[in-house]
Design a protein around this motif. Sequence first.
Motif, mmCIF file in Angstrom:
data_model
loop_
_atom_site.group_PDB
_atom_site.id
_atom_site.type_symbol
_atom_site.label_atom_id
_atom_site.label_comp_id
_atom_site.label_asym_id
_atom_site.label_seq_id
_atom_site.Cartn_x
_atom_site.Cartn_y
_atom_site.Cartn_z
ATOM 1 N N ILE A 73 2.005 -0.414 1.165
ATOM 2 C CA ILE A 73 2.793 -0.742 2.448
ATOM 3 C C ILE A 73 1.764 -0.083 3.502
ATOM 4 N N GLU A 74 1.325 1.228 3.267
ATOM 5 C CA GLU A 74 0.440 1.854 4.365
ATOM 6 C C GLU A 74 -0.723 1.135 4.995
ATOM 7 N N LYS A 75 -1.353 0.546 3.576
ATOM 8 C CA LYS A 75 -2.706 -0.214 3.652
ATOM 9 C C LYS A 75 -2.284 -1.351 4.721
ATOM 10 N N ILE A 76 -1.257 -2.123 4.415
ATOM 11 C CA ILE A 76 -0.926 -3.201 5.283
ATOM 12 C C ILE A 76 -0.697 -3.046 6.660
ATOM 13 N N LEU A 77 0.286 -1.988 7.081
ATOM 14 C CA LEU A 77 0.818 -1.408 8.269
ATOM 15 C C LEU A 77 -0.463 -1.023 9.110
ATOM 16 N N ASN A 78 -1.431 -0.263 8.424
ATOM 17 C CA ASN A 78 -2.548 0.242 9.104
ATOM 18 C C ASN A 78 -3.510 -0.750 9.459
ATOM 19 N N MET A 79 -3.680 -1.772 8.720
ATOM 20 C CA MET A 79 -4.530 -2.798 8.946
ATOM 21 C C MET A 79 -4.191 -3.659 10.412
ATOM 22 N N TYR A 80 -2.685 -3.691 10.696
ATOM 23 C CA TYR A 80 -2.236 -4.323 11.439
ATOM 24 C C TYR A 80 -1.917 -3.563 13.063
#
Length: 293
Positions: A73-80
């Motif tokens: 989830i952190e990976k997804i949110l950081n990407m955006y």
Amino acid sequence: MVTLNKRQIEIITFLSSKNTHITIENISKMFDISQRTIRSDLDSIEYALKEYDVSLERKPRVGVKLNFDEREIEKILNMYEHKIYSVEERVIFVLIIIMTKEKTTFEELAEKLQVSKNTIIQDLKSAEMLLEKHAIKINKKSYYGIFLNGNEDEIRSCLLQLYKKSAKYIQLDISKYIIKCLKLDINKIKRFIELVENLASVKYSEEALDELEVMISFSLFRIGIGNTVKYSSDYINEQKDNKNYKVINDCIKDLNYNITESEICYLLKLFSGAKSTLGNFINTNSEVDKLTT
């Protein structure tokens, strides 16, 4: 990689904060959009999450739930976290920012789009070319700022076109930006549209309602900074024969704005051009209406 828009990322953030199923109705209320739009967003989210160790569980009559690993989830949110706009997206956004402010600056535009001042200077050249067909000019005045100059009807028409054009770019959440930027009571505007619908016996599509909310908000903002549309007395008198002129004139009082006769004619044009799902705002032949029904 599948790209998600800002609202879809916010939905992921919201779902990741819950450890139980959430109904579509509750998500719809949370984000103040229709259940149909939420379902469409969930389809996009579900497809995008296939690339990660995250799954979206959807149970009929129960709701939806994210099954996830915290790191994913952190990976997804950081990407955006930081958006990268294309040149065309930037030009549209630059124009909308200029239109929804009395004045702005190169620095403010650069900060909003997270690019350099030189990039904004180049984007403004493209924006000026786009505005030429509307006979609208971008003025840059030292020690004052950047602002628009042109026919008011054309400026509003241009904003509507840009708003429609922005819909194909999932990175641009222009509707939310405009409403937030104009700092108007959107609920009051929604009530105004609903009152017009009831008195005129018409119902608008979801897309049309969004456009009406944005354009009425923008029109009130422009009126507030002293920019009003102006029509000839002959045109105004002609529009007064339309039964819905009186409908708008009666409903507009609740908005507590000084609305001129020309502005009522402009609103009449907005409502007449909006797509309806029931009834017709434009005066038509009653026999044709019966046959269509």
